[in-house]
Design an enzyme around this catalytic site. Structure first.
Site, PDB file in Angstrom:
ATOM      1  CG  ASP A   1      -0.272   0.052   2.533  1.00 34.18           C
ATOM      2  OD1 ASP A   1       0.715  -0.693   2.708  1.00 34.18           O
ATOM      3  OD2 ASP A   1      -0.696   0.829   3.415  1.00 34.18           O
TER       4      ASP A   1
ATOM      5  CD  GLU B   1       4.316   0.929   6.988  1.00 35.36           C
ATOM      6  OE1 GLU B   1       5.132   1.245   7.873  1.00 35.36           O
ATOM      7  OE2 GLU B   1       4.020   1.705   6.056  1.00 35.36           O
TER       8      GLU B   1
END
Length: 380
Positions: free
Chosen positions: A70, A134
């Site tokens: 991500d 994250e």
């Protein structure tokens, strides 16, 4: 042979802004399954995660890599000179959101792992734990993977998180720990009134300003062998009072503490509450406090794992990495509860920036380092 530069580019073209998966984990799962890895999607809430294992479950010699696909939002797209998800290469740089943080790191350890098990199948197991959460709340990413692993009896002996760690040159720094982070939110309540009649009101502002001053001037510690001194920053004071002739009834302030292993979030919470109680009693106001802990401080002491990584880095870069605990938080703060963990990756000075980019040569170097780590670990 898997070209880690090409794989980085393919991942960058996946628009995986948290919490969108964007096709990145699908791409990796297809590649890993074709290479003989057993893959499981461990999705929780809106978050997509991927667990991949080569070798027997529960083997006593199991090395793990952890990373995320991500990325943070783009900001003002008009400020980008290259398409944010274009993965264009120019003058030795690969451009795109996530190129540095950290699709190149994921590409490097995936490429290293696939080629390693194909060319020199080890006596042991290799785990890749890749998350899509994250950069966001980080509540359903690596945490979910580790929860699932515990329930399934999956375990890593050691883990390397592939976050960017190098400061100026490739290989100059590795992370062997991180500071903890706690935010404290204070609400100070008094009594509203007219500024011309302050004796009929109770102004909460002096109390809050005093509290913020005392907290910010306090020396938490002087640091130690592995950590710099802990720091406290006042991040906001909010009253929302647009009138100049009204004493407000309430005001709020927030501080953030980045703390070393001299403290825990619990000990700091006790100290913050004690200071708030003193100010409340001194000024006759009400002070309410809540806290949010992003992570505890941790340290992986120098030893077999740090030596393993340092040897591989020196072999590939001719540099001995400094062992650091600086910087912000990472998913290593969760992995440390599972097994010893260190972080090593490429130079991260362009991460989260407009025109985020990575040196192509560094991606290839990183694959070489990750491959060398695997050879040393399983041969030793």
């Amino acid at each position: 042979m898997i070209d880690p530069v090409d794989l980085t580019a393919r991942l960058v073209r996946c628009p995986s802004i948290t919490p969108e998966e964007g096709g990145a984990l699908v791409l990796l799962q297809d590649l890993l399954e074709e290479a003989g890895f057993s893959c499981t999607r461990v999705d929780r809430g809106e978050t997509s995660n991927l667990f991949a294992r080569w070798g027997d479950k529960g083997h006593a010699r199991t090395f793990g890599y952890n990373g995320h696909t991500d990325v943070v939002p783009l900001g003002d797209v008009n400020e980008w000179t290259k398409p944010p998800f274009g993965a264009e290469i120019e003058d030795g740089w690969l451009y795109g959101r996530g190129a540095t943080d950290m699709k190149s790191g994921v590409a490097a350890f995936v490429a290293a792992a696939v080629e390693f098990v194909r060319d020199t199948p080890p006596e042991g197991a290799l785990i890749l734990a890749i998350t899509g959460d994250e950069e966001g709340p980080a509540t359903d990413g690596t945490v979910a993977l580790l929860d699932w692993m515990a329930a399934q009896g999956e375990a890593m002996t050691y883990c390397l998180v592939g976050e960017p760690t190098s400061a100026a040159d490739m290989g100059d720094m590795m992370k062997i720990g991180r500071r903890g982070s706690i935010s404290a939110f204070f609400t100070v309540t008094g009594t509203q009134g007219h500024v011309a009649y302050p004796h009929k009101a109770l102004n909460p502002m002096p109390a809050l300003v005093t509290l913020m001053d005392r907290l910010s001037r306090h020396e938490l510690d002087q640091g130690n062998a592995h950590f710099d001194p802990s720091t406290l920053a006042v991040t906001t004071i909010d009253t929302g009072n647009t009138a100049t002739n009204v004493i407000p009834a309430e005001t709020r302030g927030t501080v953030n503490i980045r703390f070393n292993d001299t403290h825990t979030s619990a000990s700091l919470t006790d100290w913050l509450q004690s200071e708030a109680d003193k100010v409340a009693a001194e000024f006759g106001v009400s002070v309410a406090m809540t806290t949010r802990v992003s992570g505890e401080s941790f340290l992986t002491p120098p030893g077999p794992l740090t030596d393993l990584v340092a040897r591989a880095v020196q072999r590939e870069t001719n540099r001995v990495p400094v062992m650091s605990t600086g910087g912000g938080t990472s998913d290593a703060r969760f992995v440390m509860r599972h097994c010893p963990v260190v972080e090593f990756g490429l130079v991260g000075h362009r991460m989260h920036a407009v025109d985020e980019r990575v040196r192509v040569e560094q991606i290839n170097q990183l694959k070489g380092i990750y491959t060398s780590i695997l050879h040393d670990y399983f041969s030793g």
